[in-house]
Design an enzyme around this catalytic site. Structure first.
Site, PDB file in Angstrom:
ATOM      1  N   HIS A  48      23.887 -12.702 -14.533  1.00 11.12           N
ATOM      2  CA  HIS A  48      23.412 -13.394 -15.536  1.00 11.12           C
ATOM      3  C   HIS A  48      23.735 -15.039 -15.440  1.00 11.12           C
ATOM      4  O   HIS A  48      25.048 -15.181 -14.907  1.00 11.12           O
ATOM      5  CB  HIS A  48      23.819 -13.148 -16.811  1.00 11.12           C
ATOM      6  CG  HIS A  48      23.399 -14.031 -18.018  1.00 11.12           C
ATOM      7  ND1 HIS A  48      22.297 -14.278 -18.694  1.00 11.12           N
ATOM      8  CD2 HIS A  48      24.247 -15.212 -18.607  1.00 11.12           C
ATOM      9  CE1 HIS A  48      22.230 -15.184 -19.400  1.00 11.12           C
ATOM     10  NE2 HIS A  48      23.383 -15.959 -19.502  1.00 11.12           N
ATOM     11  N   ALA A  70       1.333  -7.112   5.995  1.00 10.47           N
ATOM     12  CA  ALA A  70       2.189  -7.341   7.482  1.00 10.47           C
ATOM     13  C   ALA A  70       3.230  -6.270   7.331  1.00 10.47           C
ATOM     14  O   ALA A  70       3.632  -5.649   8.216  1.00 10.47           O
ATOM     15  CB  ALA A  70       2.646  -8.493   7.402  1.00 10.47           C
ATOM     16  N   GLY A 105      -9.975 -13.306  -4.278  1.00  9.66           N
ATOM     17  CA  GLY A 105      -8.801 -12.204  -3.992  1.00  9.66           C
ATOM     18  C   GLY A 105      -7.666 -13.049  -3.537  1.00  9.66           C
ATOM     19  O   GLY A 105      -7.269 -14.243  -3.974  1.00  9.66           O
TER      20      GLY A 105
HETATM   21  P1  FAD Z   1      -2.593  -8.470  13.347  1.00  7.59           P
HETATM   22  O1  FAD Z   1      -1.578  -9.208  12.705  1.00  7.59           O
HETATM   23  O2  FAD Z   1      -4.049  -8.807  13.001  1.00  7.59           O
HETATM   24  O3  FAD Z   1      -2.204  -8.413  14.927  1.00  7.59           O
HETATM   25  C1  FAD Z   1      -3.115  -7.795  15.903  1.00  7.59           C
HETATM   26  C2  FAD Z   1      -3.045  -8.541  17.141  1.00  7.59           C
HETATM   27  O4  FAD Z   1      -3.746  -8.042  18.229  1.00  7.59           O
HETATM   28  C3  FAD Z   1      -3.689  -9.721  17.081  1.00  7.59           C
HETATM   29  O5  FAD Z   1      -3.006 -11.136  17.566  1.00  7.59           O
HETATM   30  C4  FAD Z   1      -5.094  -9.909  18.002  1.00  7.59           C
HETATM   31  O6  FAD Z   1      -5.559 -11.194  18.600  1.00  7.59           O
HETATM   32  C5  FAD Z   1      -4.504  -8.846  18.930  1.00  7.59           C
HETATM   33  N1  FAD Z   1      -5.511  -8.132  19.802  1.00  7.59           N
HETATM   34  C6  FAD Z   1      -6.551  -7.291  19.062  1.00  7.59           C
HETATM   35  N2  FAD Z   1      -7.198  -6.835  19.842  1.00  7.59           N
HETATM   36  C7  FAD Z   1      -6.635  -6.964  21.179  1.00  7.59           C
HETATM   37  C8  FAD Z   1      -6.578  -6.384  22.355  1.00  7.59           C
HETATM   38  N3  FAD Z   1      -7.876  -5.475  22.590  1.00  7.59           N
HETATM   39  N4  FAD Z   1      -5.971  -6.561  23.433  1.00  7.59           N
HETATM   40  C9  FAD Z   1      -4.923  -7.213  23.116  1.00  7.59           C
HETATM   41  N5  FAD Z   1      -4.465  -7.889  21.845  1.00  7.59           N
HETATM   42  C10 FAD Z   1      -5.452  -7.684  20.839  1.00  7.59           C
HETATM   43  N6  FAD Z   1       0.121  -9.877   4.527  1.00  7.59           N
HETATM   44  C11 FAD Z   1       1.447  -9.962   3.978  1.00  7.59           C
HETATM   45  O7  FAD Z   1       1.926  -8.790   3.957  1.00  7.59           O
HETATM   46  N7  FAD Z   1       1.809 -11.104   3.351  1.00  7.59           N
HETATM   47  C12 FAD Z   1       1.139 -12.130   3.224  1.00  7.59           C
HETATM   48  O8  FAD Z   1       1.677 -13.026   2.621  1.00  7.59           O
HETATM   49  C13 FAD Z   1      -0.208 -12.171   4.025  1.00  7.59           C
HETATM   50  N8  FAD Z   1      -0.744 -13.441   3.741  1.00  7.59           N
HETATM   51  C14 FAD Z   1      -1.975 -13.465   4.667  1.00  7.59           C
HETATM   52  C15 FAD Z   1      -2.793 -14.611   4.633  1.00  7.59           C
HETATM   53  C16 FAD Z   1      -3.736 -14.887   5.379  1.00  7.59           C
HETATM   54  C17 FAD Z   1      -4.762 -16.005   5.349  1.00  7.59           C
HETATM   55  C18 FAD Z   1      -4.351 -13.810   5.968  1.00  7.59           C
HETATM   56  C19 FAD Z   1      -5.497 -13.666   7.093  1.00  7.59           C
HETATM   57  C20 FAD Z   1      -3.773 -12.468   5.895  1.00  7.59           C
HETATM   58  C21 FAD Z   1      -2.463 -12.349   5.394  1.00  7.59           C
HETATM   59  N9  FAD Z   1      -1.691 -11.349   5.404  1.00  7.59           N
HETATM   60  C22 FAD Z   1      -0.259 -11.164   4.532  1.00  7.59           C
HETATM   61  C23 FAD Z   1      -2.192 -10.024   5.974  1.00  7.59           C
HETATM   62  C24 FAD Z   1      -1.385  -9.746   7.324  1.00  7.59           C
HETATM   63  O9  FAD Z   1      -1.817 -10.804   8.287  1.00  7.59           O
HETATM   64  C25 FAD Z   1      -1.954  -8.406   7.975  1.00  7.59           C
HETATM   65  O10 FAD Z   1      -2.028  -7.374   7.027  1.00  7.59           O
HETATM   66  C26 FAD Z   1      -1.107  -8.176   9.264  1.00  7.59           C
HETATM   67  O11 FAD Z   1      -1.243  -9.313  10.178  1.00  7.59           O
HETATM   68  C27 FAD Z   1      -1.653  -7.019   9.848  1.00  7.59           C
HETATM   69  O12 FAD Z   1      -0.687  -6.857  11.055  1.00  7.59           O
HETATM   70  P2  FAD Z   1      -1.466  -5.974  12.477  1.00  7.59           P
HETATM   71  O13 FAD Z   1      -0.191  -5.810  13.222  1.00  7.59           O
HETATM   72  O14 FAD Z   1      -2.093  -4.827  12.006  1.00  7.59           O
HETATM   73  O15 FAD Z   1      -2.472  -6.762  13.035  1.00  7.59           O
HETATM   74  P1  AMP Z   2      -9.545  -9.655  -1.003  1.00 11.21           P
HETATM   75  O1  AMP Z   2     -10.168  -8.415  -0.845  1.00 11.21           O
HETATM   76  O2  AMP Z   2      -8.402  -9.636  -1.808  1.00 11.21           O
HETATM   77  O3  AMP Z   2      -9.380 -10.550   0.071  1.00 11.21           O
HETATM   78  O4  AMP Z   2     -10.796 -10.267  -2.007  1.00 11.21           O
HETATM   79  C1  AMP Z   2     -12.053 -10.400  -1.411  1.00 11.21           C
HETATM   80  C2  AMP Z   2     -12.904 -10.967  -2.519  1.00 11.21           C
HETATM   81  O5  AMP Z   2     -14.281 -11.371  -2.327  1.00 11.21           O
HETATM   82  C3  AMP Z   2     -13.051  -9.467  -3.490  1.00 11.21           C
HETATM   83  O6  AMP Z   2     -12.828  -9.921  -4.901  1.00 11.21           O
HETATM   84  C4  AMP Z   2     -14.784  -9.412  -3.694  1.00 11.21           C
HETATM   85  O7  AMP Z   2     -15.222  -9.025  -4.826  1.00 11.21           O
HETATM   86  C5  AMP Z   2     -15.048 -10.951  -3.206  1.00 11.21           C
HETATM   87  N1  AMP Z   2     -16.542 -11.046  -2.624  1.00 11.21           N
HETATM   88  C6  AMP Z   2     -17.089 -10.345  -1.644  1.00 11.21           C
HETATM   89  N2  AMP Z   2     -18.223 -10.726  -1.246  1.00 11.21           N
HETATM   90  C7  AMP Z   2     -18.673 -11.474  -2.038  1.00 11.21           C
HETATM   91  C8  AMP Z   2     -19.671 -12.588  -2.354  1.00 11.21           C
HETATM   92  N3  AMP Z   2     -21.095 -12.607  -1.526  1.00 11.21           N
HETATM   93  N4  AMP Z   2     -19.715 -13.411  -3.355  1.00 11.21           N
HETATM   94  C9  AMP Z   2     -18.575 -13.904  -4.132  1.00 11.21           C
HETATM   95  N5  AMP Z   2     -17.429 -12.989  -4.042  1.00 11.21           N
HETATM   96  C10 AMP Z   2     -17.386 -12.002  -2.913  1.00 11.21           C
END
Ligand code: FAD
Ligand code: AMP
Length: 475
Positions: free
Chosen positions: A452, A328, A191
């Site tokens: 362009h 995000a 994914g």
């Molecule tokens: P979060 O960013 O998860 O923030 C929630 C915060 O609340 C965290 O710091 C957590 O520690 C804190 N928290 C939780 N419970 C409590 C509590 N009870 N009290 C106090 N603090 C608490 N999205 C994109 O749009 N573009 C990207 O390129 C992208 N790349 C990604 C790459 C990776 C490797 C991952 C893992 C995610 C990526 N995402 C990306 C997804 C994106 O990070 C999330 O969709 C986004 O951060 C969600 O924002 P949020 O504010 O809902 O929560």
């Molecule tokens: P995303 O939802 O973009 O983070 O992608 C997660 C991916 O992990 C999805 O395409 C799922 O089909 C895949 N996935 C979930 N469970 C398994 C598993 N046990 N083995 C291999 N792929 C998995």
């Protein structure tokens, strides 16, 4: 209002919570923001998953590894060659940490400037909008909000028999801290996160294998676009194996043995590092007391209506905690809209025009409906596509891989969706977002003058192609 009373309290300081808190403070609301994250230096590190262990650090590593890969493979045509090319992983990781620190530190300054009461610690919601605050460096106390916004985000999913230790078996946190190029890098899940992190280590020299349970590569986009991307990833050396369901992984003697089934047969692979990238789940653990009155859905998300209201009065939930794309920018827009609703303004979020991006090379960006969805919904549509190889800019750059595809209503010509596989797709998908947000048609895009030479001319030509009148290809 007493010291411990607020107009609004945000629990979670990711892109949803912090953007919402800043907007609430701008609107004159007495605002508290509680976020538990700390950096390596013990200082508060607001910004959530996105800034600390998600969007930003992953993009920093994607950029570093892209430069390395381009110098190694793509610059000889430009007459550029480099002897003795090397990469220092420590420096690469240090640069990533600096980028993160600059952004999280910048947020703390913004909170001060906006007079937000920021607490580095945990928040837990009880009945009557009471929040128990446990500071990272102090004693518990209780505050009350007229409104509470739950913004605790998400954590990585795990799968049975695969125990993440962040040494050999990693989630997103460990994958962003790998200190040496693994000889063999395994990824469970092809994914968004699997493809991005797989690309990083493949570019830096790891033999990278992605094991994906489903048969169709990237089912979220059209088959022709997914095939195009898959072909490019294969050329880059990513070994993406579809229909492979991982059932177990075992770490021992510095290696990880992974078991998976394909077509009913058992297989095994051995890797130096394994990333588990099988999706994310809402972080509701320890967030809600039994009497909070907030309901969850069957999938464990917080139940909300179209405006992010939960089942409890004056309690809202946003971002990865709730339905809709786990992105995000979607979280931020919800945070801002909720702050505006609380302040009595009319706020609106259109989930249909949220763009998605995968920051691989080529990038993959899309929004709206796919052909599969349109067929399922019985909507008549027409399509137009245009390859970057037929744009002057793409060829001049030497990066002419991929194409733009536009979907429009067969009768009204209203734009229904767009998918781009290609260089900088993340940047110019924006013009299609704007057009769709204004209920524009493919004719509108076709009549807009595009500079362009630019890559965005492929959007222009794809829009012309919907009506079979692209200029630089045979329609
Ligand atoms: P979060 O960013 O998860 O923030 C929630 C915060 O609340 C965290 O710091 C957590 O520690 C804190 N928290 C939780 N419970 C409590 C509590 N009870 N009290 C106090 N603090 C608490 N999205 C994109 O749009 N573009 C990207 O390129 C992208 N790349 C990604 C790459 C990776 C490797 C991952 C893992 C995610 C990526 N995402 C990306 C997804 C994106 O990070 C999330 O969709 C986004 O951060 C969600 O924002 P949020 O504010 O809902 O929560
Ligand atoms: P995303 O939802 O973009 O983070 O992608 C997660 C991916 O992990 C999805 O395409 C799922 O089909 C895949 N996935 C979930 N469970 C398994 C598993 N046990 N083995 C291999 N792929 C998995």
């Amino acid at each position: 209002m007493s010291e411990n009373e607020f107009d609004v309290i945000f629990i979670g300081g990711g892109p949803g919570g912090y953007a919402g808190a800043i907007r609430a403070a701008q609107l004159g609301l007495k605002t508290m923001l509680i976020d538990d994250r700390q950096g390596d230096d013990g200082k508060p590190a607001p910004g959530g998953t996105c800034l600390n262990v998600g969007c930003i650090p992953s993009k920093a590593l994607l950029d570093s590894s892209k430069h390395f890969h381009h110098i190694q493979h793509d610059y000889t045509d430009h007459g550029i060659s480099v002897d003795g090319l090397s990469i220092d992983i420590d420096t690469m990781l240090e640069r990533k940490r600096k980028v993160v620190k600059q952004l999280t530190g910048g947020l703390v300054q913004l909170f001060k400037a906006n007079k937000i009461e920021f607490v580095n610690g945990r928040g837990k919601l009880f009945a009557d909008r009471q929040v128990e605050v446990t500071p990272n460096d102090g004693d518990k106390y209780t505050v009350t909000g007229q409104h509470i916004v739950l913004a605790a985000g998400s954590v990585a999913f795990s799968i049975p028999n695969v125990e993440v230790d962040n040494e050999l078996i990693l989630d997103n946190v460990g994958a962003l801290e790998i200190a040496q190029v693994p000889k063999r890098f395994g990824v469970i899940g092809a994914g968004v996160i699997g493809l991005e992190m797989g690309s990083v280590w493949s570019r830096l020299g790891s033999e990278t294998v992605l094991l994906e349970a489903v048969d169709d590569f990237l089912p979220v986009i059209d088959r022709d676009m997914a095939k195009l991307a898959q072909r490019e990833f294969k050329k880059q050396g990513l070994d993406i194996r579809m229909g492979c369901r991982v059932s177990a992984a075992e770490a021992s003697d510095g290696k990880v043995k992974v078991s998976y089934t394909k077509d009913g047969e058992e297989h095994q692979e051995v890797f130096d590092k394994l990333l588990v990238a099988v999706g994310r789940k809402p972080a509701t653990d320890q967030l809600l007391a039994d009497d909070s009155g907030v309901s969850l859905t069957e999938r464990g998300q917080i139940e909300v209506d179209g405006s992010c209201r939960t089942s409890a009065d004056q309690i809202w939930a946003i971002g990865d905690l709730v339905r809709g794309p786990m992105l995000a920018h979607k979280a931020s827009e919800e945070g801002i809209a909720v702050a505006e609703s609380i302040a009595g303004q009319a706020a609106h979020i259109n989930l249909d025009t949220v763009p998605w991006v995968i920051y691989t090379d080529p990038e993959i960006a899309w929004l709206g409906k796919t052909e599969t969805q349109l067929k399922e919904q019985g909507i008549e549509y027409k399509t137009g596509s245009f390859p970057f190889a037929a744009t002057g800019r793409g060829l001049a750059m030497g990066n002419a891989v991929g194409q733009v595809k536009i979907l429009a209503d067969a009768e009204s010509d209203e734009l229904l969706g767009c998918q781009i596989v290609g260089p900088s797709a993340s940047e110019f998908i924006g013009e299609v977002v704007v057009a769709m947000e204004f209920n524009g048609s493919s004719e509108d895009l076709a009549r807009i003058v595009h500079a362009h030479p630019t890559l965005s001319e492929a959007v222009h030509e794809a829009a012309l192609a919907v009506d079979k009148r692209a200029i630089h290809k045979v329609n």
